[in-house]
Design a protein around this motif. Structure first.
Motif, PDB file in Angstrom:
ATOM      1  N   MET A   1      28.907  33.141  71.155  1.00 55.52           N
ATOM      2  CA  MET A   1      27.739  33.928  70.569  1.00 55.52           C
ATOM      3  C   MET A   1      27.974  34.340  68.882  1.00 55.52           C
ATOM      4  SD  MET A   1      26.501  37.418  72.227  1.00 55.52           S
ATOM      5  CE  MET A   1      25.263  38.391  71.608  1.00 55.52           C
ATOM      6  N   PRO A   2      26.955  33.962  68.158  1.00 51.46           N
ATOM      7  CA  PRO A   2      27.089  34.451  66.771  1.00 51.46           C
ATOM      8  C   PRO A   2      27.025  35.723  66.414  1.00 51.46           C
ATOM      9  CG  PRO A   2      25.373  32.705  67.155  1.00 51.46           C
ATOM     10  CD  PRO A   2      25.775  33.073  68.464  1.00 51.46           C
ATOM     11  N   HIS A   3      27.769  36.298  65.521  1.00 51.30           N
ATOM     12  CA  HIS A   3      28.001  37.572  64.998  1.00 51.30           C
ATOM     13  C   HIS A   3      27.129  37.782  63.386  1.00 51.30           C
ATOM     14  CE1 HIS A   3      30.270  38.715  68.513  1.00 51.30           C
ATOM     15  NE2 HIS A   3      31.058  37.456  68.130  1.00 51.30           N
ATOM     16  N   ALA A   4      26.773  38.705  63.022  1.00 52.53           N
ATOM     17  CA  ALA A   4      26.285  39.018  61.895  1.00 52.53           C
ATOM     18  C   ALA A   4      27.399  39.216  60.976  1.00 52.53           C
ATOM     19  CB  ALA A   4      25.134  40.084  61.771  1.00 52.53           C
ATOM     20  N   PHE A   5      27.249  38.632  59.849  1.00 50.00           N
ATOM     21  CA  PHE A   5      28.243  38.977  58.763  1.00 50.00           C
ATOM     22  C   PHE A   5      27.647  39.273  57.575  1.00 50.00           C
ATOM     23  CE2 PHE A   5      28.158  34.450  58.254  1.00 50.00           C
ATOM     24  CZ  PHE A   5      28.148  34.078  56.843  1.00 50.00           C
ATOM     25  N   GLU A   6      28.531  39.754  56.657  1.00 52.32           N
ATOM     26  CA  GLU A   6      28.200  39.980  55.231  1.00 52.32           C
ATOM     27  C   GLU A   6      29.346  39.480  54.359  1.00 52.32           C
ATOM     28  OE1 GLU A   6      26.162  43.889  54.234  1.00 52.32           O
ATOM     29  OE2 GLU A   6      27.142  44.587  56.368  1.00 52.32           O
ATOM     30  N   TYR A   7      28.923  39.223  53.217  1.00 57.39           N
ATOM     31  CA  TYR A   7      29.810  38.749  52.360  1.00 57.39           C
ATOM     32  C   TYR A   7      29.604  39.012  50.805  1.00 57.39           C
ATOM     33  CZ  TYR A   7      27.673  34.234  50.654  1.00 57.39           C
ATOM     34  OH  TYR A   7      26.708  33.426  50.177  1.00 57.39           O
ATOM     35  N   ALA A   8      30.501  39.052  49.907  1.00 60.92           N
ATOM     36  CA  ALA A   8      30.241  39.285  48.618  1.00 60.92           C
ATOM     37  C   ALA A   8      31.422  38.437  47.688  1.00 60.92           C
ATOM     38  CB  ALA A   8      30.150  40.360  48.095  1.00 60.92           C
ATOM     39  N   GLY A  25      37.080  35.334  44.121  1.00 55.08           N
ATOM     40  CA  GLY A  25      37.183  35.744  45.471  1.00 55.08           C
ATOM     41  C   GLY A  25      36.113  35.871  46.320  1.00 55.08           C
ATOM     42  N   VAL A  26      36.282  36.127  47.682  1.00 59.01           N
ATOM     43  CA  VAL A  26      35.199  36.419  48.299  1.00 59.01           C
ATOM     44  C   VAL A  26      35.771  37.475  49.594  1.00 59.01           C
ATOM     45  CG1 VAL A  26      35.948  34.567  49.961  1.00 59.01           C
ATOM     46  CG2 VAL A  26      33.424  35.402  49.907  1.00 59.01           C
ATOM     47  N   LEU A  27      34.860  38.502  49.819  1.00 62.23           N
ATOM     48  CA  LEU A  27      35.030  39.445  50.685  1.00 62.23           C
ATOM     49  C   LEU A  27      34.034  39.047  51.936  1.00 62.23           C
ATOM     50  CD1 LEU A  27      34.632  42.720  48.635  1.00 62.23           C
ATOM     51  CD2 LEU A  27      36.645  41.696  49.193  1.00 62.23           C
ATOM     52  N   LEU A  28      34.782  39.327  53.167  1.00 60.59           N
ATOM     53  CA  LEU A  28      33.626  39.117  54.424  1.00 60.59           C
ATOM     54  C   LEU A  28      34.058  40.353  55.350  1.00 60.59           C
ATOM     55  CD1 LEU A  28      32.586  35.929  56.007  1.00 60.59           C
ATOM     56  CD2 LEU A  28      33.504  37.746  57.396  1.00 60.59           C
ATOM     57  N   ARG A  64      44.833  42.279  44.091  1.00 64.48           N
ATOM     58  CA  ARG A  64      45.714  42.862  45.211  1.00 64.48           C
ATOM     59  C   ARG A  64      45.274  44.098  46.042  1.00 64.48           C
ATOM     60  NH1 ARG A  64      49.902  41.086  43.010  1.00 64.48           N
ATOM     61  NH2 ARG A  64      50.083  42.610  41.421  1.00 64.48           N
ATOM     62  N   LEU A  65      45.031  45.130  44.930  1.00 67.64           N
ATOM     63  CA  LEU A  65      44.330  46.414  45.770  1.00 67.64           C
ATOM     64  C   LEU A  65      43.206  46.371  46.214  1.00 67.64           C
ATOM     65  CD1 LEU A  65      44.949  48.991  42.498  1.00 67.64           C
ATOM     66  CD2 LEU A  65      46.154  48.893  44.793  1.00 67.64           C
ATOM     67  N   TRP A  66      42.028  45.525  45.961  1.00 71.38           N
ATOM     68  CA  TRP A  66      40.964  45.199  46.581  1.00 71.38           C
ATOM     69  C   TRP A  66      41.359  44.745  48.149  1.00 71.38           C
ATOM     70  CZ3 TRP A  66      35.512  44.175  44.406  1.00 71.38           C
ATOM     71  CH2 TRP A  66      35.288  45.253  43.446  1.00 71.38           C
ATOM     72  N   THR A  82      36.049  53.774  57.501  1.00 69.60           N
ATOM     73  CA  THR A  82      35.534  52.793  58.275  1.00 69.60           C
ATOM     74  C   THR A  82      35.579  51.385  57.550  1.00 69.60           C
ATOM     75  OG1 THR A  82      33.262  52.796  58.100  1.00 69.60           O
ATOM     76  CG2 THR A  82      34.244  54.292  59.635  1.00 69.60           C
ATOM     77  N   LEU A  83      35.678  50.294  58.277  1.00 70.03           N
ATOM     78  CA  LEU A  83      35.460  48.872  57.539  1.00 70.03           C
ATOM     79  C   LEU A  83      34.062  48.937  56.764  1.00 70.03           C
ATOM     80  CD1 LEU A  83      37.113  46.657  60.105  1.00 70.03           C
ATOM     81  CD2 LEU A  83      38.055  47.522  58.153  1.00 70.03           C
ATOM     82  N   GLY A  84      33.125  49.099  57.544  1.00 72.14           N
ATOM     83  CA  GLY A  84      31.793  49.313  56.625  1.00 72.14           C
ATOM     84  C   GLY A  84      31.592  50.176  55.624  1.00 72.14           C
ATOM     85  N   GLN A  85      32.272  51.226  55.557  1.00 74.64           N
ATOM     86  CA  GLN A  85      32.528  52.203  54.237  1.00 74.64           C
ATOM     87  C   GLN A  85      33.116  51.464  53.260  1.00 74.64           C
ATOM     88  OE1 GLN A  85      33.794  55.560  56.505  1.00 74.64           O
ATOM     89  NE2 GLN A  85      31.864  56.803  56.161  1.00 74.64           N
ATOM     90  N   ARG A  86      34.201  51.022  53.562  1.00 76.73           N
ATOM     91  CA  ARG A  86      35.296  50.148  52.578  1.00 76.73           C
ATOM     92  C   ARG A  86      34.377  49.174  51.752  1.00 76.73           C
ATOM     93  NH1 ARG A  86      40.800  49.085  55.671  1.00 76.73           N
ATOM     94  NH2 ARG A  86      40.433  50.904  57.039  1.00 76.73           N
ATOM     95  N   PHE A  87      33.548  47.965  52.746  1.00 74.23           N
ATOM     96  CA  PHE A  87      32.720  46.989  52.349  1.00 74.23           C
ATOM     97  C   PHE A  87      31.841  47.689  51.270  1.00 74.23           C
ATOM     98  CE2 PHE A  87      29.355  43.984  52.403  1.00 74.23           C
ATOM     99  CZ  PHE A  87      30.154  42.860  52.052  1.00 74.23           C
ATOM    100  N   ARG A  88      31.053  48.642  51.718  1.00 74.10           N
ATOM    101  CA  ARG A  88      30.021  49.208  50.783  1.00 74.10           C
ATOM    102  C   ARG A  88      30.601  49.831  49.438  1.00 74.10           C
ATOM    103  NH1 ARG A  88      27.670  46.343  53.627  1.00 74.10           N
ATOM    104  NH2 ARG A  88      26.684  47.119  55.499  1.00 74.10           N
TER     105      ARG A  88
END
Length: 127
Positions: A1-8, A25-28, A64-66, A82-88
């Motif tokens: 089952m596919p899951h939604a993801f975001e990347y930058a 680099g890339v964040l996911l 390295r910090l990111w 939270t992981l979501g807050q970190r990504f934002r």
């Protein structure tokens, strides 16, 4: 089952006034899988073509910090969110040496495989 993801994409911007950048680099982030990781690669020769005086040590420390903020390996207070807050927070617009692209979305069954694919396609240097 596919899951939604975001990347930058992570971009090195050696000189703000020129507006030139290079993907380093890339964040996911995948909320369903509790997954937030980054993968990086710095081609120093290509970056030095944009700015021979770029501070590579600063760029490496920033990356390295990111990545530490993503995987929790840094002691910075951001890891208490939270992981979501970190990504934002990581993808918020910045005027620094290290910036991100706008966030993009998709669906995946395997966030790690997706991260590797995005890194290979958008970051890794060929040859």
């Amino acid at each position: 089952m596919p899951h939604a993801f975001e990347y930058a994409l992570l971009r090195a911007v050696p000189r703000q006034e020129r507006g030139e950048s290079m993907n380093v680099g890339v964040l996911l982030y995948c909320a369903d899988k509790k997954f937030l990781h980054c993968r990086t690669h710095v081609d120093e020769n290509r970056l030095r073509a944009l700015d021979p005086r770029i501070d590579m040590d600063l760029l490496r420390d920033s990356l390295r910090l990111w990545c530490g903020a993503c995987d929790g390996s840094t002691t910075a207070p951001i890891t208490e969110t939270t992981l979501g807050q970190r990504f934002r927070w990581l993808t918020a617009p910045k005027s620094t040496l290290l910036q991100t692209s706008p966030a993009h979305t998709g669906f995946t069954e395997d966030p790690q495989r997706e991260l590797d694919h995005l890194w290979e396609t958008l970051v890794a240097t060929v040859g």
